[in-house]
Design a protein around this motif. Structure first.
Motif, PDB file in Angstrom:
ATOM      1  N   ASN A 112      63.749  55.669  66.633  1.00 49.36           N
ATOM      2  CA  ASN A 112      62.432  56.050  67.158  1.00 49.36           C
ATOM      3  C   ASN A 112      61.992  57.389  66.587  1.00 49.36           C
ATOM      4  O   ASN A 112      60.828  57.567  66.214  1.00 49.36           O
ATOM      5  N   LEU A 113      62.947  58.332  66.546  1.00 48.46           N
ATOM      6  CA  LEU A 113      62.639  59.658  66.018  1.00 48.46           C
ATOM      7  C   LEU A 113      62.182  59.578  64.565  1.00 48.46           C
ATOM      8  O   LEU A 113      61.154  60.156  64.189  1.00 48.46           O
ATOM      9  N   ILE A 114      62.929  58.864  63.753  1.00 52.39           N
ATOM     10  CA  ILE A 114      62.595  58.767  62.331  1.00 52.39           C
ATOM     11  C   ILE A 114      61.251  58.068  62.140  1.00 52.39           C
ATOM     12  O   ILE A 114      60.387  58.541  61.399  1.00 52.39           O
ATOM     13  N   GLY A 115      61.089  56.931  62.830  1.00 54.99           N
ATOM     14  CA  GLY A 115      59.869  56.155  62.634  1.00 54.99           C
ATOM     15  C   GLY A 115      58.614  56.919  63.000  1.00 54.99           C
ATOM     16  O   GLY A 115      57.658  57.008  62.222  1.00 54.99           O
ATOM     17  N   LEU A 116      58.594  57.507  64.202  1.00 56.47           N
ATOM     18  CA  LEU A 116      57.395  58.210  64.648  1.00 56.47           C
ATOM     19  C   LEU A 116      57.149  59.483  63.841  1.00 56.47           C
ATOM     20  O   LEU A 116      56.019  59.776  63.438  1.00 56.47           O
ATOM     21  N   LEU A 117      58.203  60.251  63.600  1.00 58.00           N
ATOM     22  CA  LEU A 117      58.036  61.520  62.901  1.00 58.00           C
ATOM     23  C   LEU A 117      57.577  61.317  61.465  1.00 58.00           C
ATOM     24  O   LEU A 117      56.679  62.019  60.985  1.00 58.00           O
ATOM     25  N   ILE A 118      58.153  60.358  60.787  1.00 52.20           N
ATOM     26  CA  ILE A 118      57.820  60.161  59.370  1.00 52.20           C
ATOM     27  C   ILE A 118      56.455  59.496  59.212  1.00 52.20           C
ATOM     28  O   ILE A 118      55.624  59.939  58.419  1.00 52.20           O
ATOM     29  N   LEU A 119      56.206  58.441  59.971  1.00 55.69           N
ATOM     30  CA  LEU A 119      54.964  57.694  59.780  1.00 55.69           C
ATOM     31  C   LEU A 119      53.735  58.471  60.256  1.00 55.69           C
ATOM     32  O   LEU A 119      52.665  58.365  59.650  1.00 55.69           O
ATOM     33  N   ARG A 120      53.873  59.258  61.297  1.00 55.80           N
ATOM     34  CA  ARG A 120      52.709  59.962  61.850  1.00 55.80           C
ATOM     35  C   ARG A 120      52.513  61.330  61.225  1.00 55.80           C
ATOM     36  O   ARG A 120      51.366  61.746  60.984  1.00 55.80           O
ATOM     37  N   GLU A 121      53.575  62.067  60.968  1.00 62.51           N
ATOM     38  CA  GLU A 121      53.427  63.464  60.578  1.00 62.51           C
ATOM     39  C   GLU A 121      54.110  63.809  59.255  1.00 62.51           C
ATOM     40  O   GLU A 121      53.463  64.228  58.302  1.00 62.51           O
ATOM     41  N   LEU A 122      55.423  63.628  59.222  1.00 69.73           N
ATOM     42  CA  LEU A 122      56.202  64.214  58.135  1.00 69.73           C
ATOM     43  C   LEU A 122      55.924  63.563  56.795  1.00 69.73           C
ATOM     44  O   LEU A 122      55.892  64.245  55.763  1.00 69.73           O
ATOM     45  N   GLY A 123      55.697  62.246  56.776  1.00 71.76           N
ATOM     46  CA  GLY A 123      55.503  61.567  55.504  1.00 71.76           C
ATOM     47  C   GLY A 123      54.271  62.057  54.774  1.00 71.76           C
ATOM     48  O   GLY A 123      54.339  62.475  53.609  1.00 71.76           O
ATOM     49  N   VAL A 124      53.122  62.045  55.432  1.00 71.21           N
ATOM     50  CA  VAL A 124      51.888  62.465  54.786  1.00 71.21           C
ATOM     51  C   VAL A 124      51.889  63.962  54.517  1.00 71.21           C
ATOM     52  O   VAL A 124      51.381  64.427  53.475  1.00 71.21           O
ATOM     53  N   LEU A 125      52.468  64.752  55.424  1.00 77.90           N
ATOM     54  CA  LEU A 125      52.489  66.198  55.226  1.00 77.90           C
ATOM     55  C   LEU A 125      53.350  66.576  54.029  1.00 77.90           C
ATOM     56  O   LEU A 125      52.945  67.388  53.180  1.00 77.90           O
ATOM     57  N   LEU A 126      54.531  65.986  53.938  1.00 78.25           N
ATOM     58  CA  LEU A 126      55.421  66.285  52.820  1.00 78.25           C
ATOM     59  C   LEU A 126      54.806  65.826  51.506  1.00 78.25           C
ATOM     60  O   LEU A 126      54.856  66.546  50.491  1.00 78.25           O
ATOM     61  N   THR A 127      54.192  64.657  51.504  1.00 80.86           N
ATOM     62  CA  THR A 127      53.553  64.157  50.282  1.00 80.86           C
ATOM     63  C   THR A 127      52.389  65.043  49.865  1.00 80.86           C
ATOM     64  O   THR A 127      52.225  65.353  48.673  1.00 80.86           O
ATOM     65  N   ALA A 128      51.575  65.464  50.820  1.00 83.32           N
ATOM     66  CA  ALA A 128      50.435  66.323  50.496  1.00 83.32           C
ATOM     67  C   ALA A 128      50.894  67.665  49.939  1.00 83.32           C
ATOM     68  O   ALA A 128      50.282  68.208  49.005  1.00 83.32           O
ATOM     69  N   ILE A 129      51.963  68.218  50.492  1.00 84.10           N
ATOM     70  CA  ILE A 129      52.477  69.489  49.980  1.00 84.10           C
ATOM     71  C   ILE A 129      52.977  69.322  48.548  1.00 84.10           C
ATOM     72  O   ILE A 129      52.733  70.170  47.675  1.00 84.10           O
TER      73      ILE A 129
END
Length: 358
Positions: free
Chosen positions: A186-203
């Motif tokens: 749950n932690l990985i799915g929500l954190l990556i799909l909602r926040e971390l994935g797009v933020l890390l990619t944009a950076i």
């Protein structure tokens, strides 16, 4: 007074003597006729301008009459300027801090106004392209997408995979204390799909593609290629900015989706190694924990972040002056401002989606 002959470097003694006679008359309202001067070079122009400054300093005035266009241009280039202003007095620590803070706030407001005006220019350019489809540079957009998305995918996959594994590992170590290591999915799915994935990619895109855009446009500014486009009657915004911003808005969502998959793969592999989960358990738990709207949240942010990165990168590129130091300073500012604004934008979206319970 009427001047004649050659006011050039090889006639320096005669030029200086004539200038001395002009000044010797004392303060007066002088009109100097330059129509009979055969030739004027930098030395002669500088002597004339120095003489004018001396007459005005004594309380008189001096004006030129019948100056040729090339002579007037040369006189304007060697104009004698006054003494440089005295350096400001050093303020104390408290006043200096407040002064610096105020200047930074004022500069931030000016940059915000510049960004809004630049956004308007880009929107207007996109409207002109939409009204004239033949002017759309599709080849340039495809080339930029290749540079940003295709060539940037490997580093995005690698970084996202590693970050997903790190987040899963730390989550498992903490959740094991409560016997709830399965909730790491749950932690990985929500954190990556909602926040971390797009933020890390944009950076990563800001550091890779944003800096490249600033360097490209800045180099063109240094070589006066942008001015050449304008001289030829071409719109630099349509040619240089619109294709790059459109390519960013196309590439970032694709890279975000690829990064999400890579991060989930890294997190799943770590959960299998450290948490003892099987592939079926991980996928079943992930399917139950996240939904399509979680993926949509991350993808909605991507075009806005891409637009922000593109605007900042192009603004800094057009602000480059004619030195390598200026180019390096603007590239650095582009990356720093882009990363800062991406994080701010992600925070605003997080508050917005939380407010609408999405």
């Amino acid at each position: 007074m009427r001047l004649g002959g050659r006011w050039t470097a090889d006639q320096a003694p005669a030029v200086e003597a004539a200038a001395a006679r002009i000044v010797a008359g004392g303060p007066a309202r002088l009109v100097i006729d330059l129509g009979d001067i055969e030739r004027l070079d930098t030395l002669g122009a500088w002597v004339l301008e120095r003489t004018r400054a001396e007459v005005e300093a004594a309380g008189g005035s001096l004006a030129y009459l019948r100056a040729r266009p090339e002579h007037r241009t040369l006189l304007g280039e060697v104009v004698i300027r006054g003494e440089p202003p005295a350096p400001p007095k050093r303020l104390g620590f408290a006043l200096g801090f407040l002064d610096g803070l105020g200047r930074q706030v004022a500069r931030g407001g000016q940059e915000f106004a510049t960004g809004v005006a630049f956004l308007g220019e880009v929107v207007a350019a996109c409207g002109r392209v939409a009204l004239r489809p033949r002017s759309f540079r599709g080849t340039a957009v495809v080339n930029q997408v290749q540079q940003m998305a295709l060539n940037g995918a490997p580093i995005i996959i690698l970084i996202s995979f590693l970050v997903g594994g790190i987040v899963a590992q730390q989550g498992i170590f903490q959740l094991q204390r409560f016997g709830a290591q399965t909730f790491v999915v749950n932690l990985i799915g929500l954190l990556i799909l909602r926040e971390l994935g797009v933020l890390l990619t944009a950076i990563m895109v800001a550091g890779r593609s944003g800096s490249a855009i600033t360097a490209e446009i800045g180099s063109m500014r240094m070589r006066e290629e942008v001015d050449a486009l304008r001289v030829m009657g071409l719109d630099a915004t349509e040619i240089l900015i619109v294709p790059r911003i459109l390519a960013l808005m196309i590439s970032l969502p694709m890279l975000t989706l690829i990064g999400d998959l890579a991060a989930l793969a890294g997190g799943g592999l770590t959960a299998m190694v450290y948490g003892g989960l099987t592939v079926d358990q991980f996928l079943a738990r992930l399917q139950a924990a996240v939904g399509v709207h979680h993926v949509t949240v991350g993808l909605i942010k991507a075009p806005f972040m891409a637009l922000t990165i593109g605007l900042i990168a192009t603004i800094e590129g057009f602000a480059v002056e004619g030195s390598a130091e200026s180019l390096g300073r603007r590239v650095t500012a582009s990356v720093v401002k882009s990363i800062f604004m991406v994080i701010v934008l992600d925070g605003l979206f997080a508050v917005f989606f939380a407010a609408i319970d999405f």
